[in-house]
Design a protein around this motif. Sequence first.
Motif, PDB file in Angstrom:
ATOM      1  N   LEU A  62       0.873  -1.153  -0.007  1.00 42.28           N
ATOM      2  CA  LEU A  62       0.087   0.076   0.042  1.00 42.28           C
ATOM      3  C   LEU A  62       0.832   1.153  -0.124  1.00 42.28           C
ATOM      4  O   LEU A  62       1.848   1.369   0.760  1.00 42.28           O
ATOM      5  N   PRO A  63       0.700   2.099  -0.931  1.00 43.94           N
ATOM      6  CA  PRO A  63       1.435   3.549  -0.933  1.00 43.94           C
ATOM      7  C   PRO A  63       1.138   4.153   0.199  1.00 43.94           C
ATOM      8  O   PRO A  63       0.097   4.091   0.780  1.00 43.94           O
ATOM      9  N   ALA A  64       2.128   5.143   0.891  1.00 45.71           N
ATOM     10  CA  ALA A  64       1.893   5.759   2.181  1.00 45.71           C
ATOM     11  C   ALA A  64       0.741   6.930   1.890  1.00 45.71           C
ATOM     12  O   ALA A  64      -0.077   7.006   2.928  1.00 45.71           O
ATOM     13  N   VAL A  65       0.534   7.407   0.782  1.00 48.47           N
ATOM     14  CA  VAL A  65      -0.541   8.278   0.780  1.00 48.47           C
ATOM     15  C   VAL A  65      -1.718   7.544   0.574  1.00 48.47           C
ATOM     16  O   VAL A  65      -2.808   8.145   1.045  1.00 48.47           O
ATOM     17  N   GLY A  66      -1.932   6.442   0.140  1.00 47.68           N
ATOM     18  CA  GLY A  66      -3.114   5.559   0.109  1.00 47.68           C
ATOM     19  C   GLY A  66      -3.534   5.433   1.565  1.00 47.68           C
ATOM     20  O   GLY A  66      -4.466   5.301   1.784  1.00 47.68           O
ATOM     21  N   ALA A  67      -2.681   5.055   2.428  1.00 47.62           N
ATOM     22  CA  ALA A  67      -2.660   4.507   3.749  1.00 47.62           C
ATOM     23  C   ALA A  67      -3.210   6.104   4.568  1.00 47.62           C
ATOM     24  O   ALA A  67      -4.221   5.752   5.363  1.00 47.62           O
ATOM     25  N   ARG A  68      -2.841   6.978   4.285  1.00 47.44           N
ATOM     26  CA  ARG A  68      -3.267   8.312   4.842  1.00 47.44           C
ATOM     27  C   ARG A  68      -4.948   8.607   4.634  1.00 47.44           C
ATOM     28  O   ARG A  68      -5.505   8.812   5.197  1.00 47.44           O
ATOM     29  N   VAL A  69      -5.039   8.114   3.082  1.00 43.81           N
ATOM     30  CA  VAL A  69      -6.528   8.668   2.718  1.00 43.81           C
ATOM     31  C   VAL A  69      -7.249   7.501   3.367  1.00 43.81           C
ATOM     32  O   VAL A  69      -8.609   7.947   3.838  1.00 43.81           O
ATOM     33  N   LEU A  70      -7.234   6.282   3.429  1.00 42.87           N
ATOM     34  CA  LEU A  70      -7.918   5.318   4.051  1.00 42.87           C
ATOM     35  C   LEU A  70      -8.121   5.478   5.548  1.00 42.87           C
ATOM     36  O   LEU A  70      -9.008   5.310   6.235  1.00 42.87           O
ATOM     37  N   ALA A  71      -6.841   5.948   6.206  1.00 45.94           N
ATOM     38  CA  ALA A  71      -7.190   6.191   7.692  1.00 45.94           C
ATOM     39  C   ALA A  71      -8.009   7.372   7.967  1.00 45.94           C
ATOM     40  O   ALA A  71      -8.843   7.296   8.811  1.00 45.94           O
TER      41      ALA A  71
END
Length: 329
Positions: free
Chosen positions: A192-201
């Motif tokens: 998972l890309p870091a930016v994707g993780a932030r969006v999901l969080a």
Amino acid sequence: MTAPETKSVSSDDPLFRPADARLESLPDAALLEQLRTGLARRGSPVDAAQVASVLRDAGRVVGDTTLVALVDALDRDSAGAGPLEALLHQPDVSDVLVNGPHRVYVDRGAGLVPAAVSFADDTAVRQLAQRLAASGGRRLDDASPFVDVRLRDGTRLHAALAPLARPGTLISLRVPARRIFSLDELVERGLLPAVGARVLADLVESRTAFLVSGGTGSGKTTLLGALLSRVPPAERIVLVEDSAELRPDHPHVVALESRPPNVEGAGAISLRDLVRQALRMRPDRLVVGEVRGAEDPRSSVTHAVRGMRRLRRGERVPLPRDSRDGAQR
């Protein structure tokens, strides 16, 4: 006094077949059947002394190593997943697939690879499939040649009997996740890309309803488990699933699981029934797993979405890839 000569059977003996490098050699099915028959006639349990006695009566004398292998093989055949049991307990194994008696595959996270485990014939595969289905309270025979059931240890079994299935009886075993990954761990592993993780969080924190969609084995359950683990501990999560797979790391989780009809065709409890009940269970987060209808994938989705409109925001539904079009309508 001369010690009696002991005849040992090595792993090169024709009574044995080659096995996976990580597994012990498996005794030949004919010898195992002879032992099962002898033990059944005596009404004896499977232990080293009784197995050795049956072998002596049949004119066979084996060494200690072979005797232990025979007892282990008999135990595997009478409990658990038989010759597949050792594969299911190997680290990182997520799936074990049997394509008839001579083709067994495992997935350790890098795709399917052959496993050097085999069965004597399709009858042996069929018997294992039927025993596993029975342990999950389901029927599997010519009248009901398919089964999909969760076993007591959480393993999900799907089986299809020959001749409807080719090249023989088919068994698919999905091993439950042994641990729950966090979003940070998914990022560290490159899943998972870091930016994707932030969006999901942020998505979880905002209590926005969302869908998780993907093909088989694409990581829907892993991702959703990581997301649910971020739900605040003061909130109540209600899971509704066809087969229990989600195990979020959260202090307040309750779950409902659907049930197929019994032999008489009665007693079925669908996802639609469970969603209706879950709405009365004061959920802060309602999770509907593996949404698919009996005929049309839109049917269960539609009912779930209608029910969710009555809840506070924060519901999520994992969808197989072929159900996305129905959810968008």
